[in-house]
Design an enzyme around this catalytic site. Structure first.
Site, PDB file in Angstrom:
ATOM      1  N   TYR A  29      49.026  42.679  41.460  1.00 17.42           N
ATOM      2  CA  TYR A  29      47.949  42.242  40.325  1.00 17.42           C
ATOM      3  C   TYR A  29      46.882  42.922  40.998  1.00 17.42           C
ATOM      4  O   TYR A  29      45.321  42.567  41.648  1.00 17.42           O
ATOM      5  CB  TYR A  29      47.997  40.819  41.008  1.00 17.42           C
ATOM      6  CG  TYR A  29      47.971  39.797  39.237  1.00 17.42           C
ATOM      7  CD1 TYR A  29      47.509  39.975  38.293  1.00 17.42           C
ATOM      8  CD2 TYR A  29      48.389  38.657  39.625  1.00 17.42           C
ATOM      9  CE1 TYR A  29      48.507  39.642  37.101  1.00 17.42           C
ATOM     10  CE2 TYR A  29      49.164  37.576  39.108  1.00 17.42           C
ATOM     11  CZ  TYR A  29      48.607  39.233  36.826  1.00 17.42           C
ATOM     12  OH  TYR A  29      49.385  37.838  35.638  1.00 17.42           O
ATOM     13  N   PHE A  59      38.181  34.929  40.518  1.00 16.73           N
ATOM     14  CA  PHE A  59      39.653  34.543  40.424  1.00 16.73           C
ATOM     15  C   PHE A  59      40.967  35.313  41.011  1.00 16.73           C
ATOM     16  O   PHE A  59      41.868  34.185  40.931  1.00 16.73           O
ATOM     17  CB  PHE A  59      39.472  34.264  39.225  1.00 16.73           C
ATOM     18  CG  PHE A  59      40.104  35.902  38.310  1.00 16.73           C
ATOM     19  CD1 PHE A  59      41.888  36.713  38.557  1.00 16.73           C
ATOM     20  CD2 PHE A  59      39.116  36.254  37.669  1.00 16.73           C
ATOM     21  CE1 PHE A  59      41.591  37.991  37.661  1.00 16.73           C
ATOM     22  CE2 PHE A  59      39.384  38.170  36.760  1.00 16.73           C
ATOM     23  CZ  PHE A  59      40.230  38.434  36.843  1.00 16.73           C
ATOM     24  N   ARG A  90      51.869  43.047  23.543  1.00 12.48           N
ATOM     25  CA  ARG A  90      50.109  41.984  23.605  1.00 12.48           C
ATOM     26  C   ARG A  90      49.983  41.829  22.449  1.00 12.48           C
ATOM     27  O   ARG A  90      49.190  40.451  22.554  1.00 12.48           O
ATOM     28  CB  ARG A  90      49.789  43.564  24.229  1.00 12.48           C
ATOM     29  CG  ARG A  90      49.584  43.765  25.454  1.00 12.48           C
ATOM     30  CD  ARG A  90      49.469  43.690  27.203  1.00 12.48           C
ATOM     31  NE  ARG A  90      48.254  44.049  27.219  1.00 12.48           N
ATOM     32  CZ  ARG A  90      47.487  43.271  27.697  1.00 12.48           C
ATOM     33  NH1 ARG A  90      48.218  42.460  28.670  1.00 12.48           N
ATOM     34  NH2 ARG A  90      46.047  42.996  27.903  1.00 12.48           N
ATOM     35  N   THR A 103      43.537  37.331  26.600  1.00 17.65           N
ATOM     36  CA  THR A 103      43.526  36.189  27.835  1.00 17.65           C
ATOM     37  C   THR A 103      43.482  34.900  27.654  1.00 17.65           C
ATOM     38  O   THR A 103      43.873  34.148  28.725  1.00 17.65           O
ATOM     39  CB  THR A 103      42.793  37.640  29.069  1.00 17.65           C
ATOM     40  OG1 THR A 103      43.014  38.495  29.125  1.00 17.65           O
ATOM     41  CG2 THR A 103      42.795  36.646  30.133  1.00 17.65           C
ATOM     42  N   ARG A 117      49.776  32.000  23.481  1.00 15.02           N
ATOM     43  CA  ARG A 117      48.269  31.946  24.516  1.00 15.02           C
ATOM     44  C   ARG A 117      48.235  31.407  23.421  1.00 15.02           C
ATOM     45  O   ARG A 117      47.583  29.575  23.652  1.00 15.02           O
ATOM     46  CB  ARG A 117      47.885  33.007  25.155  1.00 15.02           C
ATOM     47  CG  ARG A 117      48.161  33.425  26.506  1.00 15.02           C
ATOM     48  CD  ARG A 117      47.744  34.622  26.859  1.00 15.02           C
ATOM     49  NE  ARG A 117      48.158  35.063  27.769  1.00 15.02           N
ATOM     50  CZ  ARG A 117      47.900  36.319  28.008  1.00 15.02           C
ATOM     51  NH1 ARG A 117      47.271  36.555  27.579  1.00 15.02           N
ATOM     52  NH2 ARG A 117      48.503  37.105  29.350  1.00 15.02           N
ATOM     53  N   HIS A 143      52.901  36.924  31.211  1.00 17.06           N
ATOM     54  CA  HIS A 143      52.185  38.254  31.251  1.00 17.06           C
ATOM     55  C   HIS A 143      53.293  38.992  30.645  1.00 17.06           C
ATOM     56  O   HIS A 143      53.833  39.185  30.656  1.00 17.06           O
ATOM     57  CB  HIS A 143      52.324  38.553  32.597  1.00 17.06           C
ATOM     58  CG  HIS A 143      52.179  40.274  33.288  1.00 17.06           C
ATOM     59  ND1 HIS A 143      51.218  40.816  33.070  1.00 17.06           N
ATOM     60  CD2 HIS A 143      53.105  40.896  33.453  1.00 17.06           C
ATOM     61  CE1 HIS A 143      50.845  41.812  33.329  1.00 17.06           C
ATOM     62  NE2 HIS A 143      52.510  42.311  33.381  1.00 17.06           N
ATOM     63  N   GLU A 168      55.342  48.246  36.832  1.00 20.15           N
ATOM     64  CA  GLU A 168      55.671  46.638  36.627  1.00 20.15           C
ATOM     65  C   GLU A 168      57.061  46.704  36.897  1.00 20.15           C
ATOM     66  O   GLU A 168      57.429  46.036  37.571  1.00 20.15           O
ATOM     67  CB  GLU A 168      55.136  45.996  36.193  1.00 20.15           C
ATOM     68  CG  GLU A 168      52.893  45.987  36.242  1.00 20.15           C
ATOM     69  CD  GLU A 168      52.179  45.651  35.365  1.00 20.15           C
ATOM     70  OE1 GLU A 168      53.172  45.111  34.030  1.00 20.15           O
ATOM     71  OE2 GLU A 168      50.979  45.269  35.492  1.00 20.15           O
TER      72      GLU A 168
HETATM   73  P1  GTP Z   1      48.041  39.576  32.297  1.00 23.59           P
HETATM   74  O1  GTP Z   1      49.249  39.922  31.513  1.00 23.59           O
HETATM   75  O2  GTP Z   1      48.287  38.136  33.020  1.00 23.59           O
HETATM   76  O3  GTP Z   1      47.946  40.994  32.974  1.00 23.59           O
HETATM   77  O4  GTP Z   1      46.666  39.272  31.421  1.00 23.59           O
HETATM   78  P2  GTP Z   1      46.209  39.612  31.005  1.00 23.59           P
HETATM   79  O5  GTP Z   1      46.358  41.924  31.165  1.00 23.59           O
HETATM   80  O6  GTP Z   1      45.345  39.548  29.320  1.00 23.59           O
HETATM   81  O7  GTP Z   1      44.549  39.428  31.824  1.00 23.59           O
HETATM   82  P3  GTP Z   1      43.853  39.997  32.988  1.00 23.59           P
HETATM   83  O8  GTP Z   1      44.996  41.449  33.625  1.00 23.59           O
HETATM   84  O9  GTP Z   1      42.368  40.688  32.764  1.00 23.59           O
HETATM   85  O10 GTP Z   1      43.695  39.167  34.194  1.00 23.59           O
HETATM   86  C1  GTP Z   1      45.095  38.958  34.795  1.00 23.59           C
HETATM   87  C2  GTP Z   1      45.300  37.040  34.575  1.00 23.59           C
HETATM   88  O11 GTP Z   1      44.008  36.603  35.310  1.00 23.59           O
HETATM   89  C3  GTP Z   1      44.884  36.311  33.392  1.00 23.59           C
HETATM   90  O12 GTP Z   1      46.006  37.025  32.437  1.00 23.59           O
HETATM   91  C4  GTP Z   1      44.430  35.295  33.774  1.00 23.59           C
HETATM   92  O13 GTP Z   1      45.552  34.474  34.202  1.00 23.59           O
HETATM   93  C5  GTP Z   1      44.162  36.064  34.982  1.00 23.59           C
HETATM   94  N1  GTP Z   1      42.588  35.949  34.813  1.00 23.59           N
HETATM   95  C6  GTP Z   1      41.269  37.251  33.992  1.00 23.59           C
HETATM   96  N2  GTP Z   1      40.476  36.800  34.136  1.00 23.59           N
HETATM   97  C7  GTP Z   1      39.974  35.367  34.195  1.00 23.59           C
HETATM   98  C8  GTP Z   1      38.945  34.865  35.125  1.00 23.59           C
HETATM   99  O14 GTP Z   1      38.365  35.156  34.207  1.00 23.59           O
HETATM  100  N3  GTP Z   1      39.127  33.625  35.363  1.00 23.59           N
HETATM  101  C9  GTP Z   1      40.789  33.178  35.749  1.00 23.59           C
HETATM  102  N4  GTP Z   1      40.599  31.466  36.184  1.00 23.59           N
HETATM  103  N5  GTP Z   1      41.430  33.666  35.215  1.00 23.59           N
HETATM  104  C10 GTP Z   1      41.554  35.262  35.543  1.00 23.59           C
HETATM  105 MG    MG Z   2      46.882  42.504  33.135  1.00 25.89          MG
END
Ligand code: GTP
Ligand code: MG
Length: 150
Positions: free
Chosen positions: A49, A57, A85, A91, A102, A115, A126
Site C-alpha cells: 500500500y 486511512f 476490477r 472501492t 463488494r 483487493h 504486486e
Molecule cells: P484495493 O483493491 O484494496 O487497492 O482498493 P481500491 O483500489 O478500490 O482502492 P484504493 O487503492 O484507492 O484504496 C485501497 C484501500 O484503502 C481500499 O480498498 C480501502 O479499503 C481503503 N480506503 C481507500 N479510501 C479510503 C477511505 O477514504 N477511508 C478508509 N477508511 N479506507 C479507505
Molecule cells: Mg487500489
C-alpha cells in the site's frame, strides 16, 4: 497472458467468502495460477500500500490488512486486470453495484473484502511482492478452447 493479483482481505476470510469469491473468478473463465493463505507482515503491507502512505486511512489500512489471514491469488486471462476490477466493484461497497463482490457482500470502505490490482503494471509489481517465482504454476487446466475462440 495477462495476470492480476487478487487478495481476499481478513474480513473476507473471516466471513467465509473465499469459496464464493474464487467461484466467481473460476466461473468467469479465468485461470488460477497461484494462491496461498498468509498473515502479511507490516513490511509486506507497507510495500503493498505504498501509494497510500500519508493518507488519513493509511495506518488503519495497515492495521487491518495485517490483522489476520489473507487469501492471496494470481489469476490469468485476457484483460483479467480490468475485468477483475469489474467483478470486484467500486472501492465503497455501498456505491458498488449489485452482482459485484463488494456490492453484494460489503458495507464499509475500510472493510471492502477484496483487493485487485488497478493496472497491468501494478499487477506485476504486486505479484512479485507477494509470490515467489516457484509459487506460480506454468500451466494448469487446459480448457482454453472452451473459453477463447482463438
Ligand atoms: P484495493 O483493491 O484494496 O487497492 O482498493 P481500491 O483500489 O478500490 O482502492 P484504493 O487503492 O484507492 O484504496 C485501497 C484501500 O484503502 C481500499 O480498498 C480501502 O479499503 C481503503 N480506503 C481507500 N479510501 C479510503 C477511505 O477514504 N477511508 C478508509 N477508511 N479506507 C479507505
Ligand atoms: Mg487500489
Amino acid at each position: 497472458a495477462e495476470r492480476t493479483f487478487i487478495a481476499i482481505k481478513p474480513d473476507g476470510v473471516q466471513r467465509k467468502l473465499i469459496g464464493e469469491i474464487v467461484g466467481r473468478f473460476e466461473k468467469k473463465g479465468f485461470k488460477l495460477v497461484g494462491c496461498k493463505l498468509l498473515q502479511p507482515s507490516r513490511k509486506l503491507a507497507e510495500k503493498h500500500y505504498a501509494e497510500h502512505k500519508g493518507k488519513p486511512f493509511y495506518e488503519g489500512l495497515l492495521d487491518f490488512i495485517t490483522s489476520g489471514p489473507v487469501f492471496a491469488m494470481v489469476w490469468e486471462g485476457k484483460e483479467v486486470v480490468s475485468t477483475a476490477r469489474s467483478l470486484i466493484g467500486l472501492t465503497d461497497p455501498l456505491k458498488s453495484p449489485m452482482n459485484t463482490i463488494r456490492g453484494d457482500f460489503g458495507i464499509s470502505v475500510g472493510r471492502n473484502i477484496i483487493h485487485g490490482s488497478d493496472s497491468v503494471e501494478s499487477g506485476k509489481r504486486e505479484i512479485n511482492l507477494w509470490f515467489a517465482k516457484n509459487e506460480i504454476v506454468k500451466s494448469g487446466v487446459t480448457i482454453e478452447k472452451w473459453i477463447y475462440e482463438n
